[in-house]
Design an enzyme around this catalytic site. Sequence first.
Site, short mmCIF file in Angstrom:
data_model
loop_
_atom_site.label_atom_id
_atom_site.label_comp_id
_atom_site.label_asym_id
_atom_site.label_seq_id
_atom_site.Cartn_x
_atom_site.Cartn_y
_atom_site.Cartn_z
N GLU A 127 53.11 -1.83 -19.83
CA GLU A 127 53.76 -1.42 -18.59
C GLU A 127 52.84 -1.68 -17.39
O GLU A 127 51.64 -1.39 -17.45
CB GLU A 127 54.08 0.07 -18.68
CG GLU A 127 54.66 0.71 -17.44
CD GLU A 127 54.78 2.22 -17.57
OE1 GLU A 127 55.53 2.81 -16.77
OE2 GLU A 127 54.14 2.81 -18.47
N LYS A 179 62.97 0.87 -15.59
CA LYS A 179 62.69 2.17 -16.23
C LYS A 179 63.66 3.23 -15.72
O LYS A 179 63.76 3.47 -14.51
CB LYS A 179 61.24 2.57 -15.95
CG LYS A 179 60.77 3.81 -16.69
CD LYS A 179 59.27 4.00 -16.45
CE LYS A 179 58.68 5.16 -17.21
NZ LYS A 179 57.23 5.30 -16.98
N CYS A 190 57.73 3.25 -21.46
CA CYS A 190 56.98 4.49 -21.50
C CYS A 190 57.86 5.73 -21.64
O CYS A 190 58.41 5.99 -22.70
CB CYS A 190 56.07 4.57 -20.29
SG CYS A 190 54.60 5.62 -20.57
#
Length: 575
Positions: A47, A119, A152
């Site tokens: 990331e 995300k 994540c």
Amino acid sequence: MSSVAPYEAAAIQYEPTLFAKSTNIADLLALVEEASSHGAKLITTPEMATTGYCLYDYDEAATVVETIPGPTTDSFAAVAREHGCYVVVGMPEVDTDTGLFYNAAVLIGPEGVVGTHRKTHSYIAEPKWAAPGNLGHQVFDTEIGRIALLICMDIHFLETARVVALDGADVICHISNWLAERTPAPYWISRAFENQCYVIESNRWGLERTVQFSGGTCIIEPDGTIASSIDSGNGIAYAQIDPERTRAQNFSDRRRPELYRELQSNTFLWNPLDFFSLYGHRSMPEGARTSVTVVQSTPGTDVDANLAAIEEAMVAANPDELLVFPELSISGPSSQSHAVAESLDGPSISRIVQAAARTSTTVVVGLAEFDDGSVYDTAVVVGPTGILGSYRQTHVAPSDRNVFDAGDRWTVLDLPVGRVGILLGNDVLFPEAGRVLALRGCDLIVCPAAISAPVGGHVGTTIPHPGAIATEADPLHWHHMRVRAGENNVWFAFANAYDPERGVDGHSGVFGPDTFAFPRSESVVVTETGTATAVVDTTNLDSPYPTNVVRRKDLVSMRLPHHYPSLSGAAPVTA
């Protein structure tokens, strides 16, 4: 889906330098070249690997964001084209139509950009500069199979991996800046295990603006096995991916989507102390501090002996304690269930009712319940005043389908310990089940079981984690029930049988509700028979808002149900 041959995958671990974009990209390109020269056909990077992660605000982010496609993706596309591979790059993106910034992962193949994931579930830092992702959770078709991307914090939410698994993902590429935990993280392993697909994990390592990142880059197989991993340092983890192995799994036909409609709701969007008392209906029970004990025992074929063992444990318990016994703790192995099945008003439960009155204990016991020609795998909650409730297993294992019928409803009880939901054995392998109970406000989930417990160890890490975060070797680093507790912010009481001859291996425990708390609030009994006890705390400070994580449910409140409609699969209601 067309057949895809096995191929090699590579997960890159890298420590970027904040704002040193050109240097980071050059380093990453070299690592991608190395992986592709090794024969890797799918290569992942961490990331925000092109820029570093710890951005203060929008103004700092503006100096490093870039369009997709753009110069960075063009550079990686050249390598992908030369080597005929696919690369996942983590980078901050700007949308030129809106000017908004996103924390993005982009899948690049020989023909260029295949697709982008923005995300969806932000960690603490991203709202300082990034908008929540608006592309949902997609699966991209490629020559090497169906590939999904998560970033994540996304994977903390069981729904994200489940959505893409149900959409046929062979591989979930999870890129992260994971911190404050020894890795490979239990959440990563559970998402592979429960969805029976590969997880390729690229995590960063090192220190940035006082934040210590965890490393632990790895490739996880569909059964939760760590195929390859790195602890600290820049490097590459390699492993084989066999898409046909994922496609041979059939968990989806054992789901009960008709029972999951509540996954589309967000009961913790409002103050739960107000929400659950609305209209005076089913207010949350007062909190308490109560001992909960799981009993790890070996129920045998003699029902009378099983009852005697339960009574003995009740006598030894403290008054007002909640005792949870294994699945079918009265009836014994499921192979004899039809022969010993009885109704809830039969002699076995009557005997437990009398014992509960004598000992002032509350117990969760299991039996093969006979009712109207059907036999159910049932858990019964009995207190000093009698039967308080019961639950019939809703997710019957394939091996038991010729023995038990499936239940068709959830059970939630308000007891002195708090709001309690019940799962039974095989139910716990379906993440939707625990989530529904959490959305109903459960403080505690009790799970009598007789299964092979999904657990795994860790050899230890050289990463210098701060505070009480464990770094040493641990044979129970991954316990699937610890994940079930943390993701739902509930106490989770897992009472498993211990019967090695039947492949039932114990590992019972009471697991705490805060996934970010160290040392962990839990009590575990590993193998052989015994008990594990924890004090379950559902109390609240004198405040109009919840101050206890089990009542506040941070991870539940941060869900984004508009991204999860496929999980319920509910047919439209017609007038």
